[in-house]
Design an enzyme around this catalytic site. Structure first.
Site, PDB file in Angstrom:
ATOM      1  N   GLU A 121       0.860  -1.192   0.000  1.00  9.18           N
ATOM      2  CA  GLU A 121       0.000   0.000   0.000  1.00  9.18           C
ATOM      3  C   GLU A 121       0.885   1.227   0.000  1.00  9.18           C
ATOM      4  OE1 GLU A 121      -2.360   0.188   3.560  1.00  9.18           O
ATOM      5  OE2 GLU A 121      -2.879  -1.909   3.302  1.00  9.18           O
ATOM      6  N   LYS A 123       2.304   4.563   1.467  1.00  8.27           N
ATOM      7  CA  LYS A 123       2.436   5.100   2.825  1.00  8.27           C
ATOM      8  C   LYS A 123       2.184   6.605   2.734  1.00  8.27           C
ATOM      9  CE  LYS A 123       5.584   5.181   6.731  1.00  8.27           C
ATOM     10  NZ  LYS A 123       5.547   6.612   6.971  1.00  8.27           N
ATOM     11  N   ASP A 125       1.764  10.447   3.881  1.00  7.17           N
ATOM     12  CA  ASP A 125       2.519  11.267   4.824  1.00  7.17           C
ATOM     13  C   ASP A 125       1.594  12.263   5.517  1.00  7.17           C
ATOM     14  OD1 ASP A 125       4.715  12.000   6.165  1.00  7.17           O
ATOM     15  OD2 ASP A 125       5.639  13.154   4.546  1.00  7.17           O
ATOM     16  N   TYR A 233      -6.235   2.512   6.599  1.00 11.92           N
ATOM     17  CA  TYR A 233      -5.378   1.388   6.221  1.00 11.92           C
ATOM     18  C   TYR A 233      -5.479   0.216   7.184  1.00 11.92           C
ATOM     19  CZ  TYR A 233      -2.467   4.078   9.455  1.00 11.92           C
ATOM     20  OH  TYR A 233      -2.013   4.798  10.530  1.00 11.92           O
ATOM     21  N   LYS A 321      10.899   3.172   2.518  1.00 14.79           N
ATOM     22  CA  LYS A 321      10.907   4.638   2.349  1.00 14.79           C
ATOM     23  C   LYS A 321      11.466   5.017   0.983  1.00 14.79           C
ATOM     24  CE  LYS A 321       9.513   6.497   6.280  1.00 14.79           C
ATOM     25  NZ  LYS A 321      10.374   7.281   7.116  1.00 14.79           N
ATOM     26  N   CYS A 415      13.700  46.924   6.041  1.00 18.00           N
ATOM     27  CA  CYS A 415      13.150  46.224   4.886  1.00 18.00           C
ATOM     28  C   CYS A 415      14.054  46.428   3.671  1.00 18.00           C
ATOM     29  CB  CYS A 415      11.744  46.753   4.614  1.00 18.00           C
ATOM     30  SG  CYS A 415      11.083  46.178   3.059  1.00 18.00           S
ATOM     31  N   CYS A 418      12.039  48.821   1.009  1.00 11.20           N
ATOM     32  CA  CYS A 418      11.715  50.237   1.235  1.00 11.20           C
ATOM     33  C   CYS A 418      12.570  50.897   2.299  1.00 11.20           C
ATOM     34  CB  CYS A 418      10.245  50.374   1.612  1.00 11.20           C
ATOM     35  SG  CYS A 418       9.903  49.706   3.255  1.00 11.20           S
ATOM     36  N   CYS A 433       8.007  43.791   7.546  1.00  9.10           N
ATOM     37  CA  CYS A 433       8.148  45.226   7.304  1.00  9.10           C
ATOM     38  C   CYS A 433       6.806  45.856   7.656  1.00  9.10           C
ATOM     39  CB  CYS A 433       8.480  45.461   5.831  1.00  9.10           C
ATOM     40  SG  CYS A 433       8.198  47.163   5.341  1.00  9.10           S
ATOM     41  N   CYS A 438       5.267  50.411   1.740  1.00  7.00           N
ATOM     42  CA  CYS A 438       6.344  49.601   1.162  1.00  7.00           C
ATOM     43  C   CYS A 438       5.895  49.078  -0.214  1.00  7.00           C
ATOM     44  CB  CYS A 438       6.655  48.433   2.092  1.00  7.00           C
ATOM     45  SG  CYS A 438       7.749  47.212   1.371  1.00  7.00           S
TER      46      CYS A 438
HETATM   47  S1  IVH Z   1       0.010   0.439   8.826  1.00  4.99           S
HETATM   48  C1  IVH Z   1       0.557  -1.770  12.668  1.00  4.99           C
HETATM   49  N1  IVH Z   1      -0.382   1.498   6.481  1.00  4.99           N
HETATM   50  O1  IVH Z   1       2.987   5.279   8.833  1.00  4.99           O
HETATM   51  C2  IVH Z   1       0.701  -1.063  11.378  1.00  4.99           C
HETATM   52  N2  IVH Z   1       0.594   2.831   8.170  1.00  4.99           N
HETATM   53  O2  IVH Z   1       5.628   4.888  10.059  1.00  4.99           O
HETATM   54  C3  IVH Z   1       0.327   0.331  11.483  1.00  4.99           C
HETATM   55  N3  IVH Z   1       1.047   5.140   7.473  1.00  4.99           N
HETATM   56  O3  IVH Z   1       1.937   5.340  12.186  1.00  4.99           O
HETATM   57  C4  IVH Z   1       0.511   1.146  10.323  1.00  4.99           C
HETATM   58  N4  IVH Z   1       0.279   4.952   5.431  1.00  4.99           N
HETATM   59  O4  IVH Z   1       0.599   6.689  10.492  1.00  4.99           O
HETATM   60  C5  IVH Z   1       0.075   1.677   7.720  1.00  4.99           C
HETATM   61  N5  IVH Z   1      -0.812   2.334   4.345  1.00  4.99           N
HETATM   62  C6  IVH Z   1      -0.374   2.515   5.595  1.00  4.99           C
HETATM   63  C7  IVH Z   1       0.137   3.763   6.022  1.00  4.99           C
HETATM   64  C8  IVH Z   1       0.625   3.861   7.319  1.00  4.99           C
HETATM   65  C9  IVH Z   1       0.817   5.776   6.319  1.00  4.99           C
HETATM   66  C10 IVH Z   1       1.679   5.746   8.675  1.00  4.99           C
HETATM   67  C11 IVH Z   1       0.989   5.458   9.969  1.00  4.99           C
HETATM   68  C12 IVH Z   1       2.024   4.861  10.864  1.00  4.99           C
HETATM   69  C13 IVH Z   1       3.285   5.319  10.209  1.00  4.99           C
HETATM   70  C14 IVH Z   1       4.419   4.387  10.539  1.00  4.99           C
END
Ligand code: IVH
Length: 677
Positions: A121, A123, A125, A233, A321, A415, A418, A433, A438
């Protein structure tokens, strides 16, 4: 459907409310979760208005799962703490294929088999939340916190449009905690920052900070104004239903009305995972939100249980990552830019480098604190990257390579545009400023000055102001009062009639209330409310100018930063010059005293509909306020008078239906002059 609320009985309201809630919830889902709206915004708004009106008439019918509860509630003093019955774990990280291979090997060894599936999946942010539903109704929203306990952000999560207040479907478990990420789409983040910059606020550094800052607001009405979304998720505590696989959970969450991580995919074996990671990596910028990696999870729940977790992270999942490309370069200069709201922003200018497909040669250093943190100096060697793959940023300074004779960089106290005073107020990270003339800020300043809540110069729109400044006809707001017809006629799309109208409106603004003028001056921290407080106490610009910081601070509701800001405003020689020009142009600079016996419109609740010939709306509202009356936006039974201008709208019909007194603009003129109508 337009409902005549006044005639609806309690029983009818009950049914109508039920239907409206259901329909609104359905369209919310189509719009916010599925991205497939089926009705016009106007139709949706009408249903929402009807629901609010019905609930207002019958408050006992309001329930916590009503869509009307999404607007936020009164501010909290602090968030309560929520204990997570099932901890909200973090994830271990993988940064390369080798890490992934080791993760897979470990799992195979533990499970003593190779035949199992993974789910990959995106991840997202943002920040993690857990939303608890009891019998299908949202009862609590909590942040992850330290994983064991988080903050109770229930009021805030209820404002997020794609989180169901009530679960969909027929198989609703008695308890389910839905876990996911609160995020802000990149486009909404940019829009939010644009607005913040325009209003003189400091922008958020990235969508994650914007999402976290917006959710963790004690005033949930602020959260309601931010465009947040949840992507789920997984689940936490659950009763009455069990699942065989994680993929099944994701499918179930979709049925309950949640958006789940897009492009979740089943994978067999490590090679497919590596392929998949490659795919996501190449597409990471295609998603509307920021994704910082991929989460790889063992699909079968029984196997997840077998693998278990450490105190911090599950053994059955890992986060891969995305690598963020970095490059080394040399700082050629640090320049200071002045934005349209007067904020001074330091920017590092460096030798151009290629990063993720584009060439970059400058990066914002945000503010003084960031410069101190990095200790960045001209001629330093630095590492740069693109934050969230978009915004160039300086990651660190390579101090070991620092040449001799470099000097720490200081934000100027003048500034750069100005030469006016640049001030960093306490508690603020920005330096600004404060000279209202200005050139960097002059357009914004004049637009604010002419705006409805300020001097209310109707017909003098942003485009005209921009042209007047670009053509160097005016260079600060006081110049407006010295404009001549021939100046205006030099502008594009300007005719005699419009020019005369603008000049008339400028003339008329000379008599605005003192509080409008104080607000219009654009003193940092002085909004409409503060301007009112200040005007009540000091009663003239001269008195305000002469007041000491302590005298300003003595006003109830005014804090030390505002007091300092007012004082600094009047210590700027450029600002004093502009106030003189305003005075010479005959702008009223004292408070109008209202005699109590003059409260002609006491107890009147007045609504306007259609266009007025002789007044701007704001002006008519001021007159009513000064005469002790109140203006309302919508016609209700409490309305006492409706003033109908040209082309009156639906308010006119409603007033007729309610039997409310309707008067013309001429009659209104008579009324405010003390005549009978
Ligand atoms: S699963 C026990 N799935 O990433 C597993 N986390 O670095 C719990 N996050 O705290 C997390 N997308 O906030 C999971 N598809 C995804 C995610 C995800 C973002 C975040 C989540 C977690 C953090 C961990």
């Amino acid at each position: 459907m337009k409902i005549d609320i006044s005639t609806v009985s309690y029983e009818e309201a009950k049914n109508l409310i039920k239907k409206l809630r259901h329909t609104i919830q359905h369209h919310n889902y189509l719009y916010y979760t599925r991205n497939e709206p089926k009705i016009l915004d106007r139709e949706y708004d009408q249903m929402f208005q009807d629901l609010i009106a019905l609930e207002k008439k019958f408050p006992s019918l309001v329930t916590p799962d009503s869509p009307s509860q999404r607007v936020g509630a009164s501010p909290l003093k602090e968030f309560k703490t929520v204990q997570h019955k099932i901890p909200m774990l973090s994830l271990g990280n993988a940064f390369n294929n080798e890490n992934l291979i080791n993760f897979d090997k470990r799992i195979q060894k533990e499970l003593k088999t190779e035949t199992f599936q993974y789910v990959t999946e995106l991840k997202m942010d943002g920040l993690a939340v857990s939303i608890r539903y009891e019998n299908g109704v949202l009862v609590q929203g909590a942040t992850r916190g330290n994983g064991i306990s988080g903050e109770d952000v229930s009021l805030n999560v209820k404002t997020i449009k794609n989180i169901p207040l009530k679960l969909f479907g027929n198989t609703i478990p008695p308890v389910i905690e839905v876990r996911g990420e609160i995020i802000m789409y990149k486009k909404d983040f940019e829009e939010l920052n644009k607005g913040r910059k325009k209003n003189g606020g400091s922008p958020f550094a990235n969508p994650r900070n914007a999402a976290a800052g917006s959710l963790r607001q004690l005033d949930s009405r602020i959260t309601a104004q931010r465009k947040l979304q949840m992507i789920s998720y997984g689940i936490g505590e659950v009763e009455g239903i069990s699942f065989k696989t994680h993929f099944e959970i994701l499918e179930y969450l979709k049925k309950l009305g949640f958006k789940t991580s897009p492009e979740a995919a089943l994978c067999n074996g490590i090679n497919e995972i590596i392929e998949r990671c490659e795919y996501y990596k190449n597409h990471k910028n295609d998603y509307p939100f920021e994704a910082d990696g991929i989460v790889i999870k063992v699909n079968e729940i029984a196997l997840q249980k077998k693998l278990g977790a450490t105190s911090h992270e599950p053994r059955w999942a890992i986060a891969y990552k995305f690598p963020s490309e970095e490059a080394e370069t040399t700082v050629k200069n640090i320049i200071v830019q002045v934005g349209r709201t007067g904020i001074l922003t330091p920017v590092a200018v460096f030798d151009p480098v290629e990063l993720e497909g584009s060439t970059i040669s400058r990066a914002t250093l945000h503010n003084e604190d960031q410069i101190k943190r990095l200790d960045i100096r001209i001629n330093d060697n630095i590492v740069v990257r693109k934050a969230g793959s978009v915004i160039p940023e300086v990651v660190r300074v390579l101090k070991e390579k620092r040449p001799q004779n470099t000097q720490p960089f200081k934000i100027p106290d003048k500034c750069p545009v100005c030469g006016g005073l640049a001030v960093r107020f306490e508690g603020e990270s920005a330096t600004r400023c404060i000279n209202v003339s200005c050139p960097a800020q002059v357009k914004e300043r004049i637009i604010h000055f002419a705006s409805r809540n300020a001097m209310d110069i109707d017909a003098l729109g942003d485009k005209i102001i921009n042209q007047l400044v670009d053509k160097k006809i005016i260079s600060d707001y006081s110049d407006l009062y010295y404009l001549k017809k021939e100046d205006l006629l030099k502008l594009e799309r300007m005719g005699e009639i419009l020019a005369e109208k603008i000049l008339r409106n400028i003339q008329r603004s000379k008599n605005k209330n003192l509080s409008n003028l104080i607000y219009a001056l654009g003193i940092f921290q002085v909004g409409k409310y503060t301007a009112n407080l200040v005007a009540k106490t000091f009663k003239s610009i001269d008195a305000l100018k002469a007041a000491t910081e302590d005298e300003i601070l003595a006003i109830e509701g005014i804090g030390p930063i505002t007091a300092e800001s007012v004082k600094k405003f009047f210590s700027s020689k450029q600002n004093i010059g502009i106030l003189k020009k305003l005075k010479t142009a005959d702008i009223k600079m004292e408070k109008k005293e209202i005699k109590t016996q003059n409260l002609l419109l006491k107890k009147e609740k007045i609504v306007f509909t259609g266009t007025l010939k002789n007044f701007s709306r704001g002006e008519a509202q001021d007159i009513i306020k000064n005469l002790g009356g109140e203006t309302l936006e919508t016609v209700t039974k409490a309305t006492t008078i409706v003033v109908a201008g040209e082309k009156p709208g639906s308010k006119y019909k409603k007033a007729k239906a309610f039997g409310i007194k309707i008067i013309s603009e001429d009659e209104f003129k008579k009324l405010i002059a003390g005549g009978k109508i």
